[in-house]
Design an enzyme around this catalytic site. Structure first.
Site, short mmCIF file in Angstrom:
data_model
loop_
_atom_site.label_atom_id
_atom_site.label_comp_id
_atom_site.label_asym_id
_atom_site.label_seq_id
_atom_site.Cartn_x
_atom_site.Cartn_y
_atom_site.Cartn_z
N LYS A 220 0.82 -1.22 0.00
CA LYS A 220 0.00 0.00 0.00
C LYS A 220 0.85 1.26 0.00
O LYS A 220 2.05 1.23 0.32
CB LYS A 220 -1.00 -0.04 1.16
CG LYS A 220 -2.14 -1.03 0.84
CD LYS A 220 -3.27 -1.04 1.82
CE LYS A 220 -4.35 -2.01 1.29
NZ LYS A 220 -5.40 -2.28 2.26
N ARG A 259 -2.92 -10.42 4.56
CA ARG A 259 -3.32 -10.49 3.15
C ARG A 259 -2.20 -9.85 2.33
O ARG A 259 -1.93 -8.66 2.47
CB ARG A 259 -4.63 -9.74 2.98
CG ARG A 259 -5.18 -9.69 1.57
CD ARG A 259 -6.46 -8.85 1.54
NE ARG A 259 -7.03 -8.78 0.22
CZ ARG A 259 -6.61 -7.94 -0.73
NH1 ARG A 259 -5.62 -7.09 -0.50
NH2 ARG A 259 -7.20 -7.93 -1.91
N1 PMM Z 1 -7.46 -3.99 0.64
C1 PMM Z 1 -7.67 -4.12 -0.68
C2 PMM Z 1 -8.56 -5.08 -1.17
N2 PMM Z 1 -9.21 -5.92 -0.33
N3 PMM Z 1 -9.63 -6.68 1.85
C3 PMM Z 1 -9.45 -6.56 3.17
N4 PMM Z 1 -10.08 -7.40 4.01
N5 PMM Z 1 -8.62 -5.62 3.70
C4 PMM Z 1 -7.96 -4.72 2.92
O1 PMM Z 1 -7.25 -3.84 3.46
C5 PMM Z 1 -8.12 -4.82 1.51
C6 PMM Z 1 -8.99 -5.83 1.01
C7 PMM Z 1 -6.96 -3.21 -1.64
O2 PMM Z 1 -5.73 -3.74 -2.02
P1 PMM Z 1 -5.47 -4.54 -3.41
O3 PMM Z 1 -5.89 -3.60 -4.52
O4 PMM Z 1 -4.03 -4.82 -3.43
O5 PMM Z 1 -6.26 -5.78 -3.41
#
Ligand code: PMM
Length: 283
Positions: A220, A259
């Protein structure tokens, strides 16, 4: 450390959730896995690299991203979920929409990861309650186009905890079993970089909410800003060591899961922490 009753997932350490974004525009890997075959192959590769489960999403939630048509999200996500589940992978579906969650559960998903924690779609909580599956409830204030206009807090830690607590009550009142709820501070969602660091410094407070905790800091912007040099922020693809450092911190704070886009480093990190925790509890 609180865990979830999901077959196939380790219960004795923090789990590593690998990310598959079936999107043309995610900030971290937009477009790379947009083709379903490539997305499935990438999910399997994440597992080979140490992911315990794979989170499949079809809508970018980066700040400013525009919403995706519901049918398009279904078309992107469901075939990938089905093929990964058929291959024996534990799959979570990253969606705010009940229709996509329902079709993904039918296709074999084991977890619903809703960044809005059930706030975007009133049909989500009843669906998850009826399905009896684990549900990730993230702190969320607004959809992507406007989320960074909602970063005002009197006290970011106390306000996020209070808002998340309120949403947890709504979800439990809606019939989702408390032991199936995972909480997530929602790093970067209506939060500035500084606010993300404040939340990360107090992960123990999120763990103390009494649910398994998921931390999703991977690649991020606040990591890019931390590691910036004279040329500018550290590029997205070069933030994985910092991401693994956050995985270490999260596992030490008792998180259920992290994640991440690059699982190998985090898979090592959570094993180091598990070994140390076992040693400390033996000792
Ligand atoms: N961030 C993203 C997408 N999904 N889900 C959860 N539970 N928590 C998060 O902080 C989160 C998520 C955005 O990041 P990406 O674009 O790399 O998927």
């Amino acid at each position: 450390m609180l865990t979830l009753p999901i077959a196939g997932l380790p219960r004795d350490r923090c789990v590593v959730m690998g990310v598959v974004n079936v999107t043309p525009d995610s900030f971290s890997d937009g477009g790379r896995w947009f083709d379903p075959g490539a997305a499935v192959e990438h999910g399997l590769e994440l597992v080979r690299q140490g992911a315990d489960l794979v989170d499949v999403g079809g809508e970018s939630t980066r700040p400013g991203a525009l919403p995706v048509d519901r049918d398009e999200e279904l078309r992107r996500v469901v075939p990938v979920v089905r093929r990964l589940a058929e291959a024996g992978v534990v799959v979570s579906v990253d969606t705010m929409w009940a229709e996509t969650a329902e079709a993904s559960l039918e296709a074999g998903a084991a977890i619903v990861n809703d960044v809005s924690g059930g706030r975007a779609d009133p049909r989500m909580v009843p669906l998850v309650a009826a399905a009896g599956v684990p549900f990730v409830v993230m702190h969320w204030r607004a959809h992507s186009p406007s989320m960074q206009q909602h970063t005002e807090y009197a006290d970011v830690l106390e306000d996020v905890l209070a808002e998340l607590g309120e949403q947890l009550r709504t979800v439990v009142d809606g019939g989702v079993a408390p032991e199936r709820i995972v909480v997530d501070p929602g790093l970067g969602f209506s939060k500035t970089g500084e606010q993300n660091w404040t939340l990360l410094a107090h992960l123990d407070r999120f763990a103390a909410l009494g649910h398994p905790l998921l931390v999703a800091a991977s690649r991020k912007g606040f990591l890019g800003a931390l590691l910036a040099d004279e040329v500018g922020p550290r590029p997205v693809g070069e933030r994985d060591d910092a991401t693994a450092a956050i995985s270490t911190v999260s596992a030490m704070a008792g998180a259920w899961g992290v994640r991440v886009h690059e699982p190998r480093r985090s898979a090592d990190a959570v094993r180091v922490v598990a070994r140390l925790r076992a040693e400390a509890s033996d000792g």
